[in-house]
Design a protein around this motif. Structure first.
Motif, PDB file in Angstrom:
ATOM      1  N   PHE A 128       0.848  -1.182   0.000  1.00  0.00           N
ATOM      2  CA  PHE A 128       0.000   0.000   0.000  1.00  0.00           C
ATOM      3  C   PHE A 128       0.891   1.241   0.000  1.00  0.00           C
ATOM      4  O   PHE A 128       2.060   1.186   0.404  1.00  0.00           O
ATOM      5  CB  PHE A 128      -0.891   0.024   1.245  1.00  0.00           C
ATOM      6  N   HIS A 132      -3.370   5.002  -1.247  1.00  0.00           N
ATOM      7  CA  HIS A 132      -4.443   4.090  -0.849  1.00  0.00           C
ATOM      8  C   HIS A 132      -5.183   4.543   0.409  1.00  0.00           C
ATOM      9  O   HIS A 132      -6.146   3.892   0.828  1.00  0.00           O
ATOM     10  CB  HIS A 132      -3.880   2.687  -0.633  1.00  0.00           C
ATOM     11  N   ILE A 209      -6.969   5.708  -7.656  1.00  0.00           N
ATOM     12  CA  ILE A 209      -5.888   4.788  -7.304  1.00  0.00           C
ATOM     13  C   ILE A 209      -5.383   4.111  -8.569  1.00  0.00           C
ATOM     14  O   ILE A 209      -6.141   3.471  -9.288  1.00  0.00           O
ATOM     15  CB  ILE A 209      -6.384   3.737  -6.294  1.00  0.00           C
ATOM     16  N   ILE A 216      -8.882   0.623  -0.918  1.00  0.00           N
ATOM     17  CA  ILE A 216      -8.662   1.737   0.000  1.00  0.00           C
ATOM     18  C   ILE A 216      -8.338   1.148   1.364  1.00  0.00           C
ATOM     19  O   ILE A 216      -9.087   0.315   1.888  1.00  0.00           O
ATOM     20  CB  ILE A 216      -9.896   2.644   0.085  1.00  0.00           C
TER      21      ILE A 216
END
Length: 270
Positions: A128, A132, A209, A216
Motif C-alpha cells: 500500500f 491508498h 488509485i 482503499i
C-alpha cells in the motif's frame, strides 16, 4: 505503485490484495512466541511492515519478543517457494519500531522499516502507499462492506503461503472516533493472529488509485471488543472489533529526522 521486483508478465493470476499481507511470527531468541498478521506500506521509496503495537511488546501479557519473522514469496512463477525473513526489534538497546500516541492515548499500531537491500532479489509482494489512504471516504458508512486480510490463528494456505480474507462491515460511525478513541468498530468473525491485518474497502470508479491494487486502506485490525459483564455461559461474544484509522501511518512513516521514537500523532476524525 506496484512494489519493485515483481514481474507482472510472469506472475500467476493472484489477487493483488493477498500479496500485501505477511504472516508474522514473534520470537524470544530461538523460542517461538506468537503468530500475528502484518502488511507492507511504501512511502518515499521506504518500505515498512505494519502490524499491531502489541505484537512488538505487550506489558500486560508479559510479551517481550526480541525479533519477528515474516514469510516472503521468492518466485513469481512458483508461489510455493518462500523464505523466512528475520527483523530484529532492538538495536543498541533501543526499539527499532515506531509507535504512536494521539490525544486519546496510545495507538495499537506499529511500523518497522524493512531494509530493501537485505531482501531476496526475487521477493514478490505488493505494498500500500499513501495513495491508498485517500479514496472516496464519503462513501464509508455503517454497513459498508470491508475485507480483513490476515492469518487467523496462523491459518493460511500453507502450500502457496497466502492469507485468507474475512468479510466485515463497519459497525460504528466512521467519522466519529468510537468512545473518543482512535478507532472505529467492525462486525466480523476474527481470531487471535489477525492482529495487524489490513482492513480494506474496494475502490470505486471515482477513486484515482492507479496500478493493480484497487483497494482503499481504512485501518489496522487490533483486537476483539467484548463486554466485561458478559455471562460467558449465557451470552455469545459481541463479534465486534477495534480497527485503528490508517491515517496514523502518515505520521509513523515520516522521515526519521522529523519524528522521535515515540511519535505524537493525530488520528483523522473523517
Amino acid at each position: 505503485m506496484a512494489a519493485a521486483l515483481y514481474d507482472e508478465t510472469e506472475a500467476l493470476m493472484i489477487e493483488s490484495i493477498l500479496l500485501t499481507a505477511a504472516r508474522v511470527s514473534t520470537f524470544a531468541q530461538k523460542r517461538h512466541l506468537t503468530n500475528a498478521s502484518g502488511f507492507f506500506f511504501e512511502r518515499d521509496q521506504h518500505l515498512f511492515l505494519v502490524t499491531s503495537r502489541h505484537v512488538m511488546v505487550d506489558e500486560s501479557s508479559k510479551h517481550f519478543p526480541d525479533r519477528i519473522e515474516i514469510e516472503l514469496h521468492t518466485d513469481s512463477e512458483n508461489m510455493a517457494r518462500s523464505t523466512g525473513f528475520s527483523i530484529p526489534l532492538y538495536r543498541d538497546g533501543q526499539s527499532t519500531w515506531r509507535q504512536g500516541r494521539d490525544r486519546a492515548g496510545d495507538i495499537d499500531v506499529a511500523v518497522i522499516e524493512i531494509d530493501r537491500a537485505a531482501l531476496p532479489a526475487t521477493t514478490v509482494y505488493r505494498a500500500f502507499t499513501p495513495q491508498h489512504l485517500h479514496g472516496s471516504l464519503q462513501q464509508v458508512s455503517v454497513g459498508t462492506s470491508l475485507l480483513v486480510v490476515g492469518f487467523p490463528l496462523g491459518f493460511h494456505d500453507t502450500l502457496h503461503h497466502l492469507p485468507v480474507a474475512r468479510h466485515a462491515v463497519i459497525a460504528s460511525s466512521f467519522v466519529l472516533r468510537f468512545q473518543g478513541k482512535g478507532y472505529f468498530l467492525t462486525d466480523a468473525r476474527t481470531h487471535r493472529g489477525t492482529s495487524g491485518a489490513p482492513v480494506v474497502m474496494h475502490a470505486s470508479e471515482r477513486d484515482t488509485i492507479s496500478g493493480d491494487l484497487p483497494w482503499i486502506l481504512l485501518g489496522i485490525h487490533s483486537s476483539r471488543l467484548d463486554m466485561g459483564t458478559r455471562d460467558v455461559l449465557l451470552d455469545e461474544a459481541l463479534g465486534l472489533n477495534c480497527v485503528w484509522y490508517a491515517d496514523i501511518l502518515m505520521t509513523l512513516t515520516e522521515k526519521p529526522e522529523l519524528i522521535a521514537q515515540e511519535v505524537s500523532g493525530e488520528v483523522s476524525d473523517d
